[in-house]
Design a protein around this motif. Structure first.
Motif, PDB file in Angstrom:
ATOM      1  N   PRO A  19       0.823  -1.219   0.000  1.00 63.51           N
ATOM      2  CA  PRO A  19       0.000   0.000   0.000  1.00 63.51           C
ATOM      3  C   PRO A  19       0.855   1.266   0.000  1.00 63.51           C
ATOM      4  O   PRO A  19       2.022   1.240   0.391  1.00 63.51           O
ATOM      5  CB  PRO A  19      -0.791  -0.122   1.300  1.00 63.51           C
ATOM      6  N   HIS A  20       0.250   2.368  -0.436  1.00 62.49           N
ATOM      7  CA  HIS A  20       0.919   3.655  -0.463  1.00 62.49           C
ATOM      8  C   HIS A  20       0.492   4.496   0.735  1.00 62.49           C
ATOM      9  O   HIS A  20      -0.615   4.345   1.248  1.00 62.49           O
ATOM     10  CB  HIS A  20       0.578   4.404  -1.754  1.00 62.49           C
ATOM     11  N   TYR A  21       1.380   5.358   1.141  1.00 62.59           N
ATOM     12  CA  TYR A  21       1.054   6.342   2.170  1.00 62.59           C
ATOM     13  C   TYR A  21       1.265   7.729   1.603  1.00 62.59           C
ATOM     14  O   TYR A  21       1.994   7.916   0.608  1.00 62.59           O
ATOM     15  CB  TYR A  21       1.910   6.133   3.429  1.00 62.59           C
ATOM     16  N   ILE A  22       0.644   8.705   2.218  1.00 62.30           N
ATOM     17  CA  ILE A  22       0.690  10.074   1.728  1.00 62.30           C
ATOM     18  C   ILE A  22       0.725  11.022   2.917  1.00 62.30           C
ATOM     19  O   ILE A  22       0.071  10.777   3.939  1.00 62.30           O
ATOM     20  CB  ILE A  22      -0.534  10.371   0.811  1.00 62.30           C
ATOM     21  N   THR A  23       1.494  12.073   2.781  1.00 65.57           N
ATOM     22  CA  THR A  23       1.510  13.158   3.766  1.00 65.57           C
ATOM     23  C   THR A  23       0.784  14.331   3.135  1.00 65.57           C
ATOM     24  O   THR A  23       1.360  15.085   2.339  1.00 65.57           O
ATOM     25  CB  THR A  23       2.944  13.543   4.155  1.00 65.57           C
ATOM     26  N   THR A  24      -0.477  14.444   3.435  1.00 67.66           N
ATOM     27  CA  THR A  24      -1.314  15.484   2.855  1.00 67.66           C
ATOM     28  C   THR A  24      -1.429  16.654   3.806  1.00 67.66           C
ATOM     29  O   THR A  24      -1.288  16.506   5.027  1.00 67.66           O
ATOM     30  CB  THR A  24      -2.701  14.929   2.514  1.00 67.66           C
ATOM     31  N   ASP A  34      -2.686  23.892   6.126  1.00 65.80           N
ATOM     32  CA  ASP A  34      -1.283  23.963   6.549  1.00 65.80           C
ATOM     33  C   ASP A  34      -0.966  23.009   7.705  1.00 65.80           C
ATOM     34  O   ASP A  34      -0.012  23.229   8.463  1.00 65.80           O
ATOM     35  CB  ASP A  34      -0.912  25.392   6.948  1.00 65.80           C
ATOM     36  N   ARG A  35      -1.734  21.931   7.825  1.00 64.77           N
ATOM     37  CA  ARG A  35      -1.457  20.900   8.827  1.00 64.77           C
ATOM     38  C   ARG A  35      -1.221  19.579   8.123  1.00 64.77           C
ATOM     39  O   ARG A  35      -2.042  19.160   7.292  1.00 64.77           O
ATOM     40  CB  ARG A  35      -2.619  20.749   9.818  1.00 64.77           C
ATOM     41  N   PRO A  36      -0.116  18.890   8.421  1.00 63.30           N
ATOM     42  CA  PRO A  36       0.180  17.623   7.736  1.00 63.30           C
ATOM     43  C   PRO A  36      -0.561  16.454   8.389  1.00 63.30           C
ATOM     44  O   PRO A  36      -0.710  16.382   9.609  1.00 63.30           O
ATOM     45  CB  PRO A  36       1.692  17.486   7.885  1.00 63.30           C
ATOM     46  N   TYR A  37      -0.999  15.504   7.544  1.00 59.43           N
ATOM     47  CA  TYR A  37      -1.661  14.290   8.008  1.00 59.43           C
ATOM     48  C   TYR A  37      -1.057  13.119   7.241  1.00 59.43           C
ATOM     49  O   TYR A  37      -1.065  13.101   6.006  1.00 59.43           O
ATOM     50  CB  TYR A  37      -3.169  14.338   7.772  1.00 59.43           C
ATOM     51  N   LEU A  38      -0.514  12.160   7.979  1.00 55.60           N
ATOM     52  CA  LEU A  38       0.054  10.954   7.375  1.00 55.60           C
ATOM     53  C   LEU A  38      -1.065   9.916   7.259  1.00 55.60           C
ATOM     54  O   LEU A  38      -1.577   9.427   8.271  1.00 55.60           O
ATOM     55  CB  LEU A  38       1.195  10.422   8.228  1.00 55.60           C
ATOM     56  N   ALA A  91      -0.123  17.444  -1.292  1.00 56.97           N
ATOM     57  CA  ALA A  91       0.684  16.461  -0.578  1.00 56.97           C
ATOM     58  C   ALA A  91       2.155  16.787  -0.778  1.00 56.97           C
ATOM     59  O   ALA A  91       2.570  17.251  -1.847  1.00 56.97           O
ATOM     60  CB  ALA A  91       0.388  15.047  -1.068  1.00 56.97           C
ATOM     61  N   SER A  92       2.927  16.546   0.249  1.00 52.21           N
ATOM     62  CA  SER A  92       4.374  16.785   0.184  1.00 52.21           C
ATOM     63  C   SER A  92       5.167  15.506  -0.015  1.00 52.21           C
ATOM     64  O   SER A  92       6.282  15.553  -0.532  1.00 52.21           O
ATOM     65  CB  SER A  92       4.843  17.487   1.462  1.00 52.21           C
ATOM     66  N   VAL A  93       4.614  14.349   0.401  1.00 54.07           N
ATOM     67  CA  VAL A  93       5.330  13.076   0.307  1.00 54.07           C
ATOM     68  C   VAL A  93       4.355  12.001  -0.148  1.00 54.07           C
ATOM     69  O   VAL A  93       3.220  11.922   0.348  1.00 54.07           O
ATOM     70  CB  VAL A  93       5.975  12.674   1.657  1.00 54.07           C
TER      71      VAL A  93
END
Length: 246
Positions: free
Chosen positions: A112-117, A121-125, A152-154
């Motif tokens: 599976p993939h994960y995302i840092t959205t 301006d608050r990140p959620y993994l 998303a940053s990552v």
């Protein structure tokens, strides 16, 4: 000699007997009639379920619906056109490097993939199947609505990571969440007072939060990007690069 009271009783006795007897007979007749009516009402000769109307009545047939209207769509092509997600519009095509196209199949195939959205301006993994409770009440949404996180940053999997500068282009991935409902915290009461004042003010608060569930986190393949009009450029002009974890 007889006294007047004795004579009066002697002469009055037959009169009283003749006047009381019809009344008693009439009362007994009316009592018997009322009892007969009550018994016939409480205990009918024929049960209610044996009436002709109940025996001949049949359940009405429900109209048969077509199977196409009740079937649940399994793929995106089966979803009606008016319910399809709105595609983002950009002035310029997506620019990707050749190294990104070479490494992208490894990232997209490893699930599976994960995302840092980022939301406000608050990140959620996040990953597929996660439940997210936002620290605020999202306006203008209802339970069942499907939202898309496009910042998303990552993006990553077990062995590969796609990082943006500062964000990954939203045409490279899809992250869709469903609104599950609204959650509320217990009622809080705070006492507010000032010095040299006897009055104590009680302030109540009960915050509400929006509950989300991550439906899908998808990284698009190189074929899908080229089909959508992506342009291959040098590595310096590309906005994202795939890194391999040690």
């Amino acid at each position: 000699m007889f006294s007047r009271s004795a004579l009066a009783k002697a002469f009055a006795l037959p009169l009283e007997q003749t006047t009381r007897q019809p009344l008693i007979t009439t009362f007994r007749a009316s009592l018997h009639q009322a009892t007969t009516t009550a018994s016939s009402t409480s205990h009918p000769d024929v049960p209610l379920s044996a009436t002709p109307q109940t025996q001949t009545s049949a359940p009405e047939k429900q109209p048969e619906h077509s199977t196409s209207s009740t079937s649940v769509p399994q793929t995106r092509d089966q979803v009606p056109a008016n319910k399809q997600p709105v595609k983002p519009t950009f002035d310029s095509p997506l620019k990707v490097s050749q190294s990104l196209l070479d490494m992208l199949p490894h990232l997209s195939s490893q699930r599976p993939h994960y995302i840092t959205t980022h939301l406000h301006d608050r990140p959620y993994l996040l990953t597929a199947g996660d439940h997210l409770r936002l620290p605020f009440l999202m306006p203008k949404v209802k339970p069942g609505d499907v939202l898309r996180f496009n910042r998303a940053s990552v993006l990553g999997s077990r062995d590969f990571t796609l990082k943006g500068a500062p964000y990954v282009d939203e045409r490279l991935f899809e992250c869709r969440v469903r609104v599950m409902g609204v959650d509320s915290e217990p009622l809080r009461v705070k006492e507010k007072t000032k010095r040299r004042r006897r009055h104590v003010q009680h302030v109540t608060s009960k915050h509400r939060y929006t509950l989300l569930r991550v439906m899908d986190v998808k990284v698009k393949t190189a074929e899908e990007l080229l089909q959508e009009g992506a342009v291959v450029v040098d590595g310096a002009e590309a906005a994202a690069q795939v890194e391999t974890k040690a």
